[in-house]
Write a protein that holds these residues in place. Structure first.
Motif, PDB file in Angstrom:
ATOM      1  N   THR A   1       0.866  -1.172   0.000  1.00 59.31           N
ATOM      2  CA  THR A   1       0.000   0.000   0.000  1.00 59.31           C
ATOM      3  C   THR A   1       0.903   1.222   0.000  1.00 59.31           C
TER       4      THR A   1
ATOM      5  N   TYR B   1       1.392   5.531  -0.433  1.00 61.75           N
ATOM      6  CA  TYR B   1       0.718   6.780  -0.101  1.00 61.75           C
ATOM      7  C   TYR B   1       1.488   7.983  -0.640  1.00 61.75           C
TER       8      TYR B   1
ATOM      9  N   VAL C   1       1.874  11.641   0.501  1.00 59.59           N
ATOM     10  CA  VAL C   1       1.602  12.311   1.771  1.00 59.59           C
ATOM     11  C   VAL C   1       2.102  13.748   1.735  1.00 59.59           C
TER      12      VAL C   1
ATOM     13  N   ILE D   1      -2.850  12.146   3.912  1.00 64.74           N
ATOM     14  CA  ILE D   1      -2.840  11.315   2.705  1.00 64.74           C
ATOM     15  C   ILE D   1      -3.601  12.022   1.585  1.00 64.74           C
TER      16      ILE D   1
ATOM     17  N   MET E   1      -3.715   7.264  -2.557  1.00 67.44           N
ATOM     18  CA  MET E   1      -3.349   5.971  -1.978  1.00 67.44           C
ATOM     19  C   MET E   1      -3.584   4.901  -3.038  1.00 67.44           C
TER      20      MET E   1
ATOM     21  N   PRO F   1      -8.773   8.972  -1.123  1.00 65.55           N
ATOM     22  CA  PRO F   1      -8.614   7.837  -0.209  1.00 65.55           C
ATOM     23  C   PRO F   1      -9.627   7.835   0.932  1.00 65.55           C
TER      24      PRO F   1
ATOM     25  N   LEU G   1      -2.501   9.337   7.901  1.00 67.42           N
ATOM     26  CA  LEU G   1      -1.668   8.148   8.001  1.00 67.42           C
ATOM     27  C   LEU G   1      -1.368   7.843   9.464  1.00 67.42           C
TER      28      LEU G   1
END
Length: 80
Positions: free
Chosen positions: A18, A20, A22, A28, A31, A47, A52
């Motif tokens: 997974t 991200y 950021v 986030i 994603m 997302p 996060l």
């Protein structure tokens, strides 16, 4: 902007990553989930999770890795 990754094993599918995009410490923006063994990519431009949890446990990845997989995910989504 920074790019982070977590990983976990998915039974019968292998490793799942997974990733991200950021902003700041833990906000986030984008994603996605990538499962190489089954060649699955799921992108989340909006997302479901906005913050996060424990970013210090994530691995930093290169922006190019994120953007290339994201582009592939968008292409596959458009082809459906």
């Amino acid at each position: 902007m920074k790019y982070l990754e977590t990983e976990q094993v998915i039974p019968a599918k292998g490793m799942s990553y997974t990733m991200y995009e950021v902003e700041g410490e833990d906000q986030i923006l984008k994603m996605m989930t990538y499962i190489p063994n089954t060649d699955e990519i799921h992108i989340y431009p909006k997302p479901p999770v906005k913050k996060l949890y424990k970013p210090e446990l994530c691995k930093v990845i290169d922006e190019l890795v994120f953007s290339e997989l994201w582009k592939l995910g968008e292409e596959r989504k458009a082809a459906k």
